[in-house]
Design an enzyme around this catalytic site. Structure first.
Site, PDB file in Angstrom:
ATOM      1  N   ASP A   1       0.825  -1.202   0.000  1.00  0.00           N
ATOM      2  CA  ASP A   1       0.000   0.000   0.000  1.00  0.00           C
ATOM      3  C   ASP A   1       0.862   1.257   0.000  1.00  0.00           C
ATOM      4  O   ASP A   1       2.097   1.194  -0.019  1.00  0.00           O
ATOM      5  CB  ASP A   1      -0.927  -0.009   1.224  1.00  0.00           C
ATOM      6  CG  ASP A   1      -1.937  -1.142   1.161  1.00  0.00           C
ATOM      7  OD1 ASP A   1      -2.517  -1.345   0.088  1.00  0.00           O
ATOM      8  OD2 ASP A   1      -2.121  -1.829   2.186  1.00  0.00           O
TER       9      ASP A   1
ATOM     10  N   TYR B   1       8.058  -9.946   6.059  1.00  0.00           N
ATOM     11  CA  TYR B   1       7.953  -8.499   6.282  1.00  0.00           C
ATOM     12  C   TYR B   1       8.846  -8.092   7.452  1.00  0.00           C
ATOM     13  O   TYR B   1       9.027  -8.862   8.407  1.00  0.00           O
ATOM     14  CB  TYR B   1       6.512  -8.090   6.585  1.00  0.00           C
ATOM     15  CG  TYR B   1       5.612  -8.015   5.381  1.00  0.00           C
ATOM     16  CD1 TYR B   1       5.454  -6.822   4.678  1.00  0.00           C
ATOM     17  CD2 TYR B   1       4.913  -9.133   4.937  1.00  0.00           C
ATOM     18  CE1 TYR B   1       4.621  -6.743   3.573  1.00  0.00           C
ATOM     19  CE2 TYR B   1       4.077  -9.068   3.829  1.00  0.00           C
ATOM     20  CZ  TYR B   1       3.936  -7.867   3.157  1.00  0.00           C
ATOM     21  OH  TYR B   1       3.118  -7.794   2.056  1.00  0.00           O
TER      22      TYR B   1
END
Length: 619
Positions: free
Chosen positions: A139, A269
């Site tokens: 995003d 991540y």
């Protein structure tokens, strides 16, 4: 739309007005439904600075065929295409995310620049014709170091290329059999691998009238030319036209059925943060409770139009901290090891702070760079940022690690408690792993990429050191009056007491504020460093952003709840006729993604087993 005033030279007639045809095109792309008297409407928009000439240029450029379009198509039609995977990194701070918003003329995405670079280098004709797939969708503000995409690109080998038969295919006289046509599987795996072949000559532009040269029927027999070809260095080609904060690291040929999304084995991540006063032990305990298969609907943003299963598997999670300068030989980071004392969380210790720790070491720990790393096969929308938000509440001792188990109990807590997402900038998609994929890299490309990263790092770290120097100078040189410090502390405590009265059932009754006099200010003047210690001791506040405003922490399980999954689905399936078509679009998306595309568990497992076998090697 930018508000910069520039000369209105584009799409203008000699009289200074937009051309009517161009005006209609621009207004249509701007979403104006009734472009009556288009020129006058556009002039009004320009005068009010609602749009700018730069915006007009971008709209016209998007709707005007390039003069090189036909030439690029001719080039692409002469060469073979091959399916490859690209590994690249980008700094997401200046972009609106990875995914391209095709219908937005002012889209600022990573994919838009990536496709523009590959189109400019004649590697692809367009997005719709290159079988594009991506591993993970990041995003706005989120960066990536190991993002992977797959697509078909133009090879360096022309169509109609032949290759020499293998040695075992030659006869006893040493003569080879007929040359074989080069297929995609025969192409080199990387740019350094050479291949001897016979290629058709490049078409020459004939001068004069057609039919003056060549054979009687207007054609001539093409003679193959012997050459030693290598594949293109796709990474370097694309990097030559990309901005410096987007860099392709390497590439690999892949099978035709390979999907950058569905063939992914795992995604890793990393979320970076400054240690400050966070309890790393408590954060690590909370992170360990997330390992395994759990329902994460209370730690994500539910996208009910596309997802109905919120169970995800976290393979592992850990807290990693930077080493001090004296310990940084070899690796710059080390895993945080949980303290052996089980009561460390309750007593406020995280294994690194003890009574013998001096103030200098405490200051170093306060600015220590850390990150938590989490690996799983797939993640939900904003799942990592929600996890980071919960972990920071635990690290600040506002919540206990066991709150994670309460969030997983969706039977008792079907609605997500209201809490904000963690910041997007520190989040990085670090790695995407595959069962059968090895990327090849070129030395020149890695050297240039390393230079870009080093220069960028040096620029930012020097900026950080200048700010750190200013903070240290204030602590050592600035002086304040003792009365001013005590009044500042009293104001914070009074504001906190005032807010606590609204939540008596949580915080209890307030007590009188009694402050001792600072002992290290005999003449009424104290250093700013000593004043900060006094403020933190009595308020728990430190100058880490946000000012002296007091924000009370309401426990997660006592906060208001959002709508449940069932309530969201019922709202989607309600009467779609709202006059705008929004509910109808949501309902159609739900019907398409959840009902029509839903497959059985056996079919899904069979599909993913097939995807796991796909891949290739660039080595």
């Amino acid at each position: 739309i930018c508000h910069t005033k520039t000369h209105r030279a584009t799409a203008m007639t000699k009289k200074g007005e937009p051309h009517p045809k161009d005006a209609l095109t621009i207004l249509k792309n701007l979403g104006v439904r009734h472009p009556n008297q288009a020129t006058q409407v556009l002039e009004s928009l320009l005068e009010q600075n609602i749009i700018t000439p730069a915006h007009i240029k971008s709209v016209l450029r998007a709707n005007t065929p390039s003069k090189y379009a036909n030439n690029n198509a001719d080039v692409l039609n002469r060469y073979m295409t091959r399916h490859i995977a690209l590994r690249f990194h980008y700094d997401g701070a200046t972009y609106n995310g990875l995914a391209q918003n095709v219908n937005c003329p002012i889209d600022n995405s990573v994919e838009k620049l990536l496709f523009a670079a590959m189109t400019k280098t004649c590697l692809i004709e367009g997005r719709d014709t290159c079988s594009y797939s991506r591993s993970g969708r990041t995003d706005k503000g989120v960066s990536a170091f190991g993002q992977v995409v797959a697509l078909r690109v133009r090879s360096a080998f022309p169509i109609g290329t032949f290759m020499e038969p293998e040695d075992e295919e030659k006869d006893s006289n040493g003569k080879g059999n007929e040359r074989t046509l080069v297929q995609e599987v025969d192409l080199p795996k990387n740019h350094s691998q050479k291949m001897k072949c016979w290629v058709p000559p490049k078409p020459k532009k004939k001068k004069g009238k057609a039919g003056n040269s060549g054979s009687e029927n207007g054609t001539e027999e093409l003679k193959l030319v012997e050459k030693e070809l290598t594949e293109r260095d796709f990474a370097q080609m694309i990097n030559n036209v990309l901005p410096p904060n987007i860099r392709v690291l390497g590439w690999s040929p892949v099978t035709d059925q390979f999907s950058a999304r569905f063939s992914t084995k795992s995604r890793t991540y990393r979320y970076f943060f400054v240690r400050r006063d966070l309890d790393l032990d408590a954060m690590s305990r909370g992170l360990q409770l997330m390992v395994g298969r759990h329902d994460f609907r209370n730690m994500c943003k539910m996208n009910c139009e596309e997802v109905d299963n919120f169970f995800r598997v976290v393979k592992y999670g850990k807290i990693v901290k930077a080493k001090t300068m004296s310990e940084s030989e070899g690796s710059l980071y080390e895993d945080h090891v949980l303290s052996s004392n089980d009561t460390s969380t309750e007593e406020g210790s995280d294994g690194d702070n003890d009574d013998s720790t001096d103030s200098t070491h405490r200051a170093d720990l306060n600015r220590q760079i850390c990150y938590f790393e989490i690996e799983g096969q797939a993640f939900l929308w904003h799942q990592i940022r929600c996890i980071a938000s919960v972990l920071f509440m635990i690290g600040k001792k506002l919540e206990k690690p066991e709150v994670v188990n309460e969030l997983f109990d969706v039977e008792t807590n079907p609605g997500k408690p209201c809490y904000p997402f963690a910041d997007d900038l520190p989040l990085v998609l670090h790695k995407c792993e595959y069962h059968n994929l090895r990327f090849g890299h070129s030395v020149e490309n890695l050297w240039r990429t390393s230079c870009d990263l080093e220069c960028r790092w040096e620029e930012l770290v020097l900026s950080a050191e200048r700010l750190k120097n200013g903070v240290a100078a204030l602590r050592d040189e600035a002086e304040v009056h003792m009365d001013d410090v005590t009044e500042f502390v009293k104001a914070i405590l009074e504001e906190r007491t005032k807010k606590q009265k609204k939540w008596k059932d949580i915080f209890g009754s307030s007590q009188d504020i009694i402050l001792p006099e600072p002992s290290n200010a005999p003449d009424g003047i104290m250093k700013w460093n000593a004043a900060l210690d006094f403020i933190f001791k009595h308020t728990g506040c430190s100058p880490t952003g946000g000012g002296p405003t007091v924000n009370l922490h309401v426990p997660l399980m006592k906060r208001g709840r959002g709508t449940t999954y069932d309530e969201k689905v019922m709202a989607i399936l309600a009467d779609p006729d709202d006059g705008k078509g929004t509910k109808k679009r949501s309902r159609d998306a739900y019907e398409n993604n959840i009902k029509q595309k839903k497959v059985s568990k056996e079919e899904g497992q069979k599909f993913y087993n097939l995807m796991a076998k796909q891949g290739g090697s660039g080595l």
